[in-house]
Scaffold this motif. Structure first.
Motif, PDB file in Angstrom:
ATOM      1  N   TYR A  59       0.802  -1.232   0.000  1.00 32.84           N
ATOM      2  CA  TYR A  59       0.000   0.000   0.000  1.00 32.84           C
ATOM      3  C   TYR A  59       0.831   1.276   0.000  1.00 32.84           C
ATOM      4  CZ  TYR A  59      -3.656  -3.253   1.497  1.00 32.84           C
ATOM      5  OH  TYR A  59      -4.525  -4.308   1.585  1.00 32.84           O
ATOM      6  N   ARG A  60       2.130   1.156   0.195  1.00 33.27           N
ATOM      7  CA  ARG A  60       3.005   2.319   0.357  1.00 33.27           C
ATOM      8  C   ARG A  60       2.569   3.189   1.552  1.00 33.27           C
ATOM      9  NH1 ARG A  60       6.159  -0.195  -1.943  1.00 33.27           N
ATOM     10  NH2 ARG A  60       7.467   0.381  -3.702  1.00 33.27           N
ATOM     11  N   LEU A  61       2.124   2.522   2.607  1.00 30.27           N
ATOM     12  CA  LEU A  61       1.764   3.217   3.835  1.00 30.27           C
ATOM     13  C   LEU A  61       2.855   2.996   4.870  1.00 30.27           C
ATOM     14  CD1 LEU A  61      -2.049   2.491   4.346  1.00 30.27           C
ATOM     15  CD2 LEU A  61      -0.987   4.678   3.779  1.00 30.27           C
ATOM     16  N   ASP A  62       3.255   4.068   5.527  1.00 26.52           N
ATOM     17  CA  ASP A  62       4.213   3.986   6.626  1.00 26.52           C
ATOM     18  C   ASP A  62       3.447   3.617   7.889  1.00 26.52           C
ATOM     19  OD1 ASP A  62       5.953   4.520   8.780  1.00 26.52           O
ATOM     20  OD2 ASP A  62       7.082   5.949   7.580  1.00 26.52           O
ATOM     21  N   VAL A  63       3.698   2.419   8.422  1.00 26.46           N
ATOM     22  CA  VAL A  63       2.929   1.924   9.560  1.00 26.46           C
ATOM     23  C   VAL A  63       3.100   2.822  10.778  1.00 26.46           C
ATOM     24  CG1 VAL A  63       2.740   0.020  11.202  1.00 26.46           C
ATOM     25  CG2 VAL A  63       2.904  -0.459   8.767  1.00 26.46           C
ATOM     26  N   VAL A  64       4.297   3.351  10.991  1.00 27.91           N
ATOM     27  CA  VAL A  64       4.551   4.177  12.171  1.00 27.91           C
ATOM     28  C   VAL A  64       3.636   5.390  12.195  1.00 27.91           C
ATOM     29  CG1 VAL A  64       6.269   5.590  13.356  1.00 27.91           C
ATOM     30  CG2 VAL A  64       6.925   3.377  12.384  1.00 27.91           C
ATOM     31  N   PHE A  65       3.479   6.046  11.048  1.00 27.75           N
ATOM     32  CA  PHE A  65       2.656   7.247  10.990  1.00 27.75           C
ATOM     33  C   PHE A  65       1.179   6.917  10.774  1.00 27.75           C
ATOM     34  CE2 PHE A  65       6.836   8.903  10.139  1.00 27.75           C
ATOM     35  CZ  PHE A  65       6.843  10.122  10.774  1.00 27.75           C
ATOM     36  N   ALA A  81       0.993   6.222  -1.234  1.00 28.06           N
ATOM     37  CA  ALA A  81       2.185   7.072  -1.135  1.00 28.06           C
ATOM     38  C   ALA A  81       1.793   8.511  -0.826  1.00 28.06           C
ATOM     39  CB  ALA A  81       2.982   6.998  -2.439  1.00 28.06           C
ATOM     40  N   GLN A  82       0.693   8.979  -1.410  1.00 28.26           N
ATOM     41  CA  GLN A  82       0.227  10.335  -1.101  1.00 28.26           C
ATOM     42  C   GLN A  82      -0.228  10.447   0.351  1.00 28.26           C
ATOM     43  OE1 GLN A  82      -2.789  11.432  -3.963  1.00 28.26           O
ATOM     44  NE2 GLN A  82      -1.561  10.759  -5.709  1.00 28.26           N
ATOM     45  N   VAL A  83      -0.915   9.412   0.823  1.00 32.91           N
ATOM     46  CA  VAL A  83      -1.356   9.402   2.225  1.00 32.91           C
ATOM     47  C   VAL A  83      -0.146   9.435   3.154  1.00 32.91           C
ATOM     48  CG1 VAL A  83      -2.532   8.064   4.009  1.00 32.91           C
ATOM     49  CG2 VAL A  83      -3.539   8.260   1.722  1.00 32.91           C
ATOM     50  N   THR A  84       0.879   8.641   2.846  1.00 31.00           N
ATOM     51  CA  THR A  84       2.086   8.614   3.670  1.00 31.00           C
ATOM     52  C   THR A  84       2.770   9.977   3.684  1.00 31.00           C
ATOM     53  OG1 THR A  84       2.485   6.249   3.331  1.00 31.00           O
ATOM     54  CG2 THR A  84       4.389   7.605   3.895  1.00 31.00           C
ATOM     55  N   ALA A  85       2.868  10.619   2.527  1.00 28.41           N
ATOM     56  CA  ALA A  85       3.469  11.958   2.475  1.00 28.41           C
ATOM     57  C   ALA A  85       2.658  12.941   3.319  1.00 28.41           C
ATOM     58  CB  ALA A  85       3.556  12.428   1.035  1.00 28.41           C
TER      59      ALA A  85
END
Length: 299
Positions: A180-186, A289-293
């Motif tokens: 998903y290109r999601l950073d789990v920490v954030f 990736a946009q959500v992670t940014a």
């Protein structure tokens, strides 16, 4: 508000008794029995009779018995429980977190050994997969599945931690990022807010089971102390520790599966709640990736 505080206080006391005092009471009783038996009479259960009788090793007057039952034993039991929790915290540091500085060399050797095993299992799996063709027969599919299970038993990806438990939890972040290109920490604190109550309760239960399992292993470590007086104590401690380790591995696997499932089920909901245009279906890597940014905010 007073009712809420009273209920919270009652539950805290219940948890304190269940987690610390009761297991600690059993431990203290076992330690006293071990001291009474000693090495020479390790199986002579008859030596335990009369411990609380007047004139006995722990006996005394009625006042002494009341003090022992309501003051000394609860304090010793709580102290033993805190010691077990401390041992569990040390085990958790070794099983889940990067090892401390003094153990870094050993950690690198263990990680390298596990990575070597994983690469060998992965090569065998890929070789069988490529040699079986596009539509392998049932027998070949069974071999492929067995080789995949053998590789995954080491780790779901190239090992980066000296223990299986650390890699299993770390695999959640790697797999969510890859898919998903999601950073789990954030993403995790925000994702928690969009989970349904039943999903949150399932995760809480899995985390509670993990804490209980690690604490049981901590009791196994603490069980080595009575070996000073009673030689079978290490055997009992090893059994308790083995059960705690087995339960820890199972609890880690369950918690990892549930955490990853939370992203599978609610990642798109999280993106929509943050204002991103996500159609029905799973979250795409591009939107992820946009959500992670957005969540990192240039951090």
């Amino acid at each position: 508000m007073n009712t809420v505080l009273a209920e919270l206080g009652r539950r805290y006391v219940e948890r304190w008794v269940a987690v610390l005092v009761l297991p600690g009471l059993l431990y203290v009783a076992g330690a006293v029995a071990a001291h009474r038996l000693g090495h020479a009479h390790w199986a002579d259960v008859g030596r335990l009779a009369g411990l609380l009788d007047p004139g006995g090793p722990l006996g005394g007057g009625r006042t002494s018995l009341w003090v022992l039952a309501f003051v000394v034993l609860p304090v010793l039991s709580a102290a033993a429980g805190l010691a077990a929790r401390g041992a569990a915290a040390a085990l958790g540091r070794l099983w889940f977190d990067p090892w401390p500085y003094g153990l870094r060399r050993l950690a690198r050797r263990r990680t390298a050994a596990r990575a070597k095993r994983w690469r060998a299992a992965d090569r065998a799996y890929l070789a069988e997969l490529e040699g079986s063709g596009a539509r392998p027969p049932a027998e070949a599919r069974a071999r492929i599945d067995a080789l995949a299970a053998r590789r995954n038993a080491v780790a779901l990806g190239p090992p980066g931690h000296p223990t299986w438990t650390g890699d299993r939890l770390g695999a959640v972040g790697a797999r969510v990022w890859a898919w998903y290109r999601l950073d789990v920490v954030f993403a995790w604190p925000r994702l928690w807010l969009v989970l349904e109550e039943s999903e949150q309760n399932a995760l809480r239960a899995a985390r509670a089971e993990l804490d209980t399992a690690v604490t049981l292993a901590g009791w196994g470590v603490l069980g080595l102390l009575p070996a000073v007086w009673w030689w079978p104590a290490p055997l009992v401690a090893a059994g308790v520790f083995a059960v705690g380790l087995r339960r820890t591995r199972a609890a880690v696997d369950t918690l990892a599966h549930l955490t990853e499932a939370a992203f599978d089920l609610r990642a798109a909901v999280l993106a929509r709640e943050l204002g991103f245009d996500v159609p029905e279906g799973r979250l795409s890597p591009e939107t992820g990736a946009q959500v992670t940014a957005h969540l990192r905010k240039h951090v």
